[in-house]
Design a protein around this motif. Sequence first.
Motif, short mmCIF file in Angstrom:
data_model
loop_
_atom_site.label_atom_id
_atom_site.label_comp_id
_atom_site.label_asym_id
_atom_site.label_seq_id
_atom_site.Cartn_x
_atom_site.Cartn_y
_atom_site.Cartn_z
N PRO A 247 19.78 -5.08 5.29
CA PRO A 247 21.04 -4.49 5.74
C PRO A 247 21.95 -5.59 6.30
O PRO A 247 21.49 -6.57 6.87
N THR A 248 23.26 -5.43 6.10
CA THR A 248 24.23 -6.43 6.54
C THR A 248 24.01 -6.82 7.99
O THR A 248 24.09 -7.99 8.37
N LEU A 249 23.72 -5.83 8.82
CA LEU A 249 23.50 -6.06 10.24
C LEU A 249 22.35 -7.04 10.47
O LEU A 249 22.40 -7.90 11.35
N ARG A 267 23.14 -3.03 17.03
CA ARG A 267 23.61 -1.64 17.03
C ARG A 267 24.07 -1.22 15.64
O ARG A 267 24.85 -1.92 14.99
N SER A 268 23.58 -0.09 15.15
CA SER A 268 24.05 0.51 13.89
C SER A 268 24.29 1.99 14.13
O SER A 268 24.11 2.50 15.24
N SER A 270 22.50 4.35 13.29
CA SER A 270 21.25 5.08 13.55
C SER A 270 20.62 4.73 14.89
O SER A 270 19.71 5.42 15.34
N HIS A 273 18.38 -1.82 16.91
CA HIS A 273 17.31 -2.45 16.13
C HIS A 273 16.86 -3.74 16.82
O HIS A 273 17.69 -4.51 17.32
N LYS A 411 22.55 -0.61 1.54
CA LYS A 411 23.19 0.62 2.00
C LYS A 411 22.19 1.76 2.08
O LYS A 411 22.31 2.64 2.93
N GLU A 414 20.30 1.74 5.43
CA GLU A 414 21.17 2.18 6.52
C GLU A 414 21.44 3.67 6.42
O GLU A 414 21.40 4.41 7.41
#
Length: 435
Positions: A247-249, A267-268, A270, A273, A411, A414
């Motif tokens: 994921p990009t994060l 922070r995402s 959901s 992490h 994607k 996420e």
Amino acid sequence: MNGQVMKKLLKIAVVAAFSFQSAIVSAKLEMIDRVVALVDSDVVLASELVRRTNSVLQQIKSRNQTAPPLDKLQAQILDRLILESLQMQMAKRVGVRVSDTELDSAITRIAEQNNLSIEQFRKSIEEEGTSWAIFREDIRAEIMVSRARGGSVSRRIKISDKEVDNLLVQIDNEGLSRVQYSLGHILLPLPEGASPEEITKIRDKADKLIRELRNGANFQEYAITYSAGQNALNGGNLGWRNASQLPTLFSGSVKNMKVGDISEPLRSGSGLHILHLIDSKGGFETHSVIQTHVRHILISPNAITDEKAAFDKLKLIRQRIVDGEKFEDLAIEFSDDKGSGSLGGDLKWSDPGTFVPEFTKAMEALAVNEMSEPVKTEFGWHLIEVLGRRNQDQTEEKKRERAYRILHNRKFEEEAQIWLQELKEQAYIKIIDEN
């Protein structure tokens, strides 16, 4: 009452009745099973919770890890069973089915991956205390849930050409495709529309876990205990991933980490992490294939031309080519493959695996400029001629395909977590306290 729930409750009633009859003799009544959670139109039974807990404890023991307190472990497993129930109910609603043939193939692949025959694999499962019938249904359920989740989440994902182009530039500039990371992951979920107080509470919890992990706490044990991620019961292990597959994060953070590092909370949508960089290694990305330039003439049996007549007709056409007539002229005149026939039988340059096995086998046995005898496939009889072979570098095409898959997978992870949270928030769930 829903039939599935009724069936499970009937099972409990039968077990209870049997226990009562036994009690007349032994003067001792023991409850064999009970409902531990109501999940929309389904229930989770204590026996399911116990079975899954024992399985997880066995896995933890095999990895020489210390198990978390039993109440925390069971709460984690119960949450997973609730999510599995919700996804299975959705799979059934949308008509997902897994036939016995598909199931047998899946189990055979699992056995082969473990270098075991089916008989050896079955014996190992039963030695662990799980019946073969239950194991089969567990695998069937996993496949059904995976298909339902995959379809539901993939429909939510949109990828533009510009996103693919941008990722290709990133891959080339940063060399992301040549580095792989082994990652551990802990997710502390945040409910949709969380209040500032709830966010502060979860952030404080994340900071506390990070301090303890950096001071030597076991990441896998913490993941099993605290994480809501899909890999939690596996110690939070995400396996080996290219940075661009994350994921990009995650990818932005992991490239600045050293092996052994614990990330700051990320922070995402959901939740928060926490990442652990277990290891990293290099890789490569070139891709080439041997392409074949081939042409053919097809004669297909029909209501007028039977199998033998089609074969004989193609033999005559072959002889006319040997005697000096042009292959392309006879393809235009006689081939039943009208698409290639209008081009003189030309199928152009093809990648491996393009044609049916019988055609491919005959084609690969021919030298350049050599013509086959009549070859039988499901479409009829073919006369095949190889015009050339080349080693084709498809790195750029494969990179583009891969960039699309990377974006989809990125994607997907996420979106899947958000989808699971939505599924849970929209469901009727009631935990039945034994006390």
